[in-house]
Design a protein around this motif. Structure first.
Motif, PDB file in Angstrom:
ATOM      1  N   GLY A   1      33.449 -16.990  13.699  1.00 29.92           N
ATOM      2  CA  GLY A   1      34.245 -17.455  12.584  1.00 29.92           C
ATOM      3  C   GLY A   1      33.538 -17.438  11.238  1.00 29.92           C
ATOM      4  O   GLY A   1      34.063 -17.964  10.257  1.00 29.92           O
ATOM      5  N   GLU A   2      32.352 -16.830  11.160  1.00 35.74           N
ATOM      6  CA  GLU A   2      31.613 -16.791   9.898  1.00 35.74           C
ATOM      7  C   GLU A   2      32.188 -15.764   8.933  1.00 35.74           C
ATOM      8  O   GLU A   2      32.081 -15.926   7.719  1.00 35.74           O
ATOM      9  N   PHE A   3      32.771 -14.694   9.468  1.00 37.32           N
ATOM     10  CA  PHE A   3      33.332 -13.630   8.641  1.00 37.32           C
ATOM     11  C   PHE A   3      34.685 -13.217   9.193  1.00 37.32           C
ATOM     12  O   PHE A   3      34.899 -13.247  10.403  1.00 37.32           O
TER      13      PHE A   3
ATOM     14  N   LYS B   1      24.968  -4.246   5.736  1.00 36.29           N
ATOM     15  CA  LYS B   1      23.834  -5.155   5.513  1.00 36.29           C
ATOM     16  C   LYS B   1      23.596  -6.018   6.752  1.00 36.29           C
ATOM     17  O   LYS B   1      22.447  -6.201   7.181  1.00 36.29           O
ATOM     18  N   LEU B   2      24.655  -6.539   7.345  1.00 37.24           N
ATOM     19  CA  LEU B   2      24.498  -7.364   8.550  1.00 37.24           C
ATOM     20  C   LEU B   2      23.937  -6.549   9.715  1.00 37.24           C
ATOM     21  O   LEU B   2      23.071  -7.019  10.457  1.00 37.24           O
ATOM     22  N   ILE B   3      24.416  -5.331   9.867  1.00 41.44           N
ATOM     23  CA  ILE B   3      23.903  -4.452  10.933  1.00 41.44           C
ATOM     24  C   ILE B   3      22.428  -4.157  10.698  1.00 41.44           C
ATOM     25  O   ILE B   3      21.598  -4.245  11.622  1.00 41.44           O
ATOM     26  N   ALA B   4      22.065  -3.810   9.452  1.00 42.11           N
ATOM     27  CA  ALA B   4      20.666  -3.514   9.125  1.00 42.11           C
ATOM     28  C   ALA B   4      19.775  -4.723   9.377  1.00 42.11           C
ATOM     29  O   ALA B   4      18.645  -4.586   9.866  1.00 42.11           O
ATOM     30  N   THR B   5      20.263  -5.917   9.073  1.00 41.38           N
ATOM     31  CA  THR B   5      19.485  -7.137   9.306  1.00 41.38           C
ATOM     32  C   THR B   5      19.201  -7.317  10.795  1.00 41.38           C
ATOM     33  O   THR B   5      18.078  -7.669  11.186  1.00 41.38           O
ATOM     34  N   GLU B   6      20.185  -7.054  11.635  1.00 43.74           N
ATOM     35  CA  GLU B   6      19.990  -7.166  13.084  1.00 43.74           C
ATOM     36  C   GLU B   6      18.981  -6.137  13.593  1.00 43.74           C
ATOM     37  O   GLU B   6      18.100  -6.458  14.378  1.00 43.74           O
ATOM     38  N   ILE B   7      19.112  -4.892  13.137  1.00 45.55           N
ATOM     39  CA  ILE B   7      18.196  -3.831  13.578  1.00 45.55           C
ATOM     40  C   ILE B   7      16.775  -4.123  13.101  1.00 45.55           C
ATOM     41  O   ILE B   7      15.815  -4.016  13.877  1.00 45.55           O
ATOM     42  N   THR B   8      16.639  -4.518  11.841  1.00 44.97           N
ATOM     43  CA  THR B   8      15.314  -4.825  11.291  1.00 44.97           C
ATOM     44  C   THR B   8      14.670  -5.977  12.046  1.00 44.97           C
ATOM     45  O   THR B   8      13.481  -5.928  12.397  1.00 44.97           O
TER      46      THR B   8
END
Length: 193
Positions: free
Chosen positions: A4-6, A24-31
């Protein structure tokens, strides 16, 4: 989204492709994942030994040839130097064929060859055939019509894989006769390795 955050509309405009926030969210998870892996590797006392590759990397030294890197022989095809922006920015620096018989010919040194061309939802779209090294008995069909409805596709067609390294001739000829109102055939690049 499940927590429910987005909402979906905050992360994607079309329900499939992420927008800037989604990326950005995907990149944050991968990083974050890669940083955890690196931290675990640094904690290991033994030297890491990776096995030898099982197969050779056929595309290790691949080059993508567009109007900026190649000067093929043109007969009817024309170069497309127009800059584009937005979601069409990948369909640039290629060559356009608009009439039956328009042709383009490359001579390249390679053992692997592929072509990138546009498949479009704007039907009808012109088709072409590719002839490798003069082998007219085994042409490769390049159909510019895309059988989906979500947008144009940057299509990759393998032509030669792990073949004989040497000089190869690639000829593409527009074959379609339905030119009235048809989308042109758009060749984006030749990929060689």
């Amino acid at each position: 989204m499940l927590a429910g955050e987005f909402s979906q509309s905050q992360l994607t405009a079309d329900g499939l492709h992420p927008n800037d926030l989604g990326h950005k969210l995907i990149a944050t998870e991968i990083t974050g994942f890669l940083e955890r892996v690196m931290a675990q590797m640094e904690e290991m006392e033994e030297e890491l030994l990776f096995p030898a590759p099982m197969t050779a990397n056929s595309y290790e030294n691949a080059r993508r040839l567009t109007i900026r890197e190649a000067s093929p022989a043109l007969s009817g095809f024309r170069a497309d130097p127009r800059e584009k922006s937005g979601h069409l920015d990948c369909f640039k620096n290629g060559w356009i064929g608009q009439r039956p018989g328009d042709s383009i010919r490359f001579e390249v040194e390679a053992s692997c060859i592929a072509v990138q061309y546009r498949k479009t939802v704007r039907r009808p779209a012109l088709a072409a055939r590719l002839i490798l090294d003069g082998d007219t008995e085994h042409p490769i069909s390049l159909d510019g019509n895309f059988d989906e409805d979500w947008g144009d596709c940057l299509y990759l067609e393998p032509v030669l894989h792990r073949g004989q390294r040497g000089i190869h001739r690639v000829e593409i000829i527009v074959t379609d006769t339905r030119t009235e109102g048809a989308a042109p055939f758009y060749l984006l690049s030749l990929i060689v390795a």
